[in-house]
Design an enzyme around this catalytic site. Structure first.
Site, PDB file in Angstrom:
ATOM      1  CG  ASP A 199      40.364  39.098  36.687  1.00  0.00           C
ATOM      2  OD1 ASP A 199      40.314  37.859  36.792  1.00  0.00           O
ATOM      3  OD2 ASP A 199      39.466  39.852  37.102  1.00  0.00           O
TER       4      ASP A 199
ATOM      5  CE1 TYR B 228      41.025  41.772  47.928  1.00  0.00           C
ATOM      6  CE2 TYR B 228      41.157  39.566  46.997  1.00  0.00           C
ATOM      7  CZ  TYR B 228      41.184  40.933  46.832  1.00  0.00           C
ATOM      8  OH  TYR B 228      41.366  41.469  45.589  1.00  0.00           O
TER       9      TYR B 228
ATOM     10  CE  LYS C 242      55.762  48.001  44.810  1.00  0.00           C
ATOM     11  NZ  LYS C 242      56.376  48.316  43.507  1.00  0.00           N
TER      12      LYS C 242
ATOM     13  CG  ASP D 236      55.689  47.759  40.346  1.00  0.00           C
ATOM     14  OD1 ASP D 236      56.253  46.687  40.651  1.00  0.00           O
ATOM     15  OD2 ASP D 236      56.153  48.867  40.663  1.00  0.00           O
TER      16      ASP D 236
ATOM     17  CG  ASP E 159      41.114  39.384  42.591  1.00  0.00           C
ATOM     18  OD1 ASP E 159      40.652  38.917  41.541  1.00  0.00           O
ATOM     19  OD2 ASP E 159      40.423  39.992  43.415  1.00  0.00           O
TER      20      ASP E 159
END
Length: 356
Positions: A249, A143, A189, A221, A245
């Site tokens: 959620d 970001y 990852k 994942d 993020d």
């Protein structure tokens, strides 16, 4: 003489003003009985700031927030401002204030209340007893990575983390784990991303200073799948900005409603305490928003920013008591509701309980 704290209040857009008002109501009821005083300073951010000043993050807000002991924040955004250039949209203001305040650590608890175990879309035996803390790095990663570019036929963003950034967020996670079940799952990852390789190696180095904490690693994942398959395996999840993020959620929905869960953004300076949900402009002004996530955020503010742990405990206990008594806002009306309450009525109930 009582303890005095200065609290920045950013109500924001949509349902932001409604839910923040209820959190302030509860805080005022508490402070009157717990020997401390809260002085509030209202500031603008997001769409409300754009309408008033032309920018999503006025300098007055940055300066004012830095002079406070903590900032209580509602929510920003809405379709009214969706067509603005990216740097002028409400979300840019939120990213900007996080960077300005140095709030590199985002703490997002995901707790399933026994009274609402049937509200989750997962089976009760899967989610009952879930208590996860997601520690998300908040001011680095993709970001904020440079360079970034949008061209006619291609676009790119860069994911960058320095070792120093990983060390400081890892230390936050390990300190929190020491006060919980002493287990951390670091999510990355590393099988395909060099930045994740650095992340994993650095977290392992920090872990040497916390031999009591069990450290495991998981690819993002797989972590997403495991959150749904067996969420109770997690205690503290440590991860980067974009992965955090998404995963936080996903974890939030284990509880059945995104309107229940708070967050804290802490780090180098003044912390920002906010619900994880958005501004819900479609229900703004109707008095039906669920204020519990914002009231819980006020509890986190008391605990992490002000050190008022007893007062924070009173809020947490009051929320559980209100749920046990069957008080529900409309989003939870299908789950053992005894009385359907407005946003303001829930605030009144919690404020009454914290004074007992």
């Amino acid at each position: 003489m009582g303890r005095n704290y200065k609290i920045g209040v950013i109500k924001g857009d949509g349902i932001g003003p409604e839910i923040v008002d209820e959190a302030v109501k509860v805080l005022d009821a508490l402070s009157a009985n717990m020997g401390f005083n809260l002085e509030y300073k209202e500031m603008l951010l997001g769409g409300a700031a754009i309408d008033e000043t032309g920018v999503p993050l006025p300098q007055e807000t940055i300066q004012g927030a830095k002079q406070c002991d903590a900032v209580l924040f509602g929510a920003i955004g809405g379709p009214k401002w969706d067509n603005l250039e990216r740097h002028l949209r409400p979300e840019s203001g939120l990213l900007g204030i996080r960077k300005e305040m140095g709030t590199f650590a985002n703490l997002r608890p995901a707790i399933v209340y026994d009274e609402l175990v049937n509200a989750s879309t997962l089976k009760p035996n899967v989610v009952k007893g879930v208590d996860i803390m997601v520690v998300r790095e908040l001011t680095g990663g993709i970001y904020f990575g440079q360079p970034r570019e949008l061209l006619e036929d291609r676009a790119y963003n860069t994911m960058i983390y320095t070792k120093e950034e990983v060390i400081r967020i890892a230390k936050v996670a390990f300190e929190i784990a020491m006060k919980r079940d002493k287990r951390i799952c670091s999510v990355d990852k590393a099988n395909v991303l060099e930045v994740s390789q650095l992340w994993r190696e650095t977290v392992e180095e920090v872990a040497k200073d916390y031999p009591e904490v069990e450290l495991t690693h998981m690819y993002v994942d797989n972590a997403a799948m495991q959150l749904i398959r067996e969420p109770k395996q997690f205690d503290v999840i440590l991860t980067g900005n974009i992965f955090g993020d998404i995963l936080s959620d996903a974890a939030s929905m284990l509880s059945g409603s995104i309107g229940l869960l708070p967050s804290a953004s802490t780090g180098l300076g003044v912390g920002i305490y906010e619900p994880i949900h958005g501004s819900a402009p479609d229900i703004a002004g109707q008095g039906i928003a669920n204020p519990l996530a914002t009231i819980s955020s006020a509890s986190m503010m008391l605990r992490y920013a002000l050190g008022e742990n007893e007062a924070a405990d009173k809020i947490d206990e009051a929320i559980k008591k209100s749920l046990a008594k069957g008080y529900r806002t409309g989003d939870l009306s299908a789950y053992d509701a005894v009385e359907i309450c407005s946003c303001s009525e829930i605030g009144d109930i919690i404020a009454n309980y914290v004074c007992r």
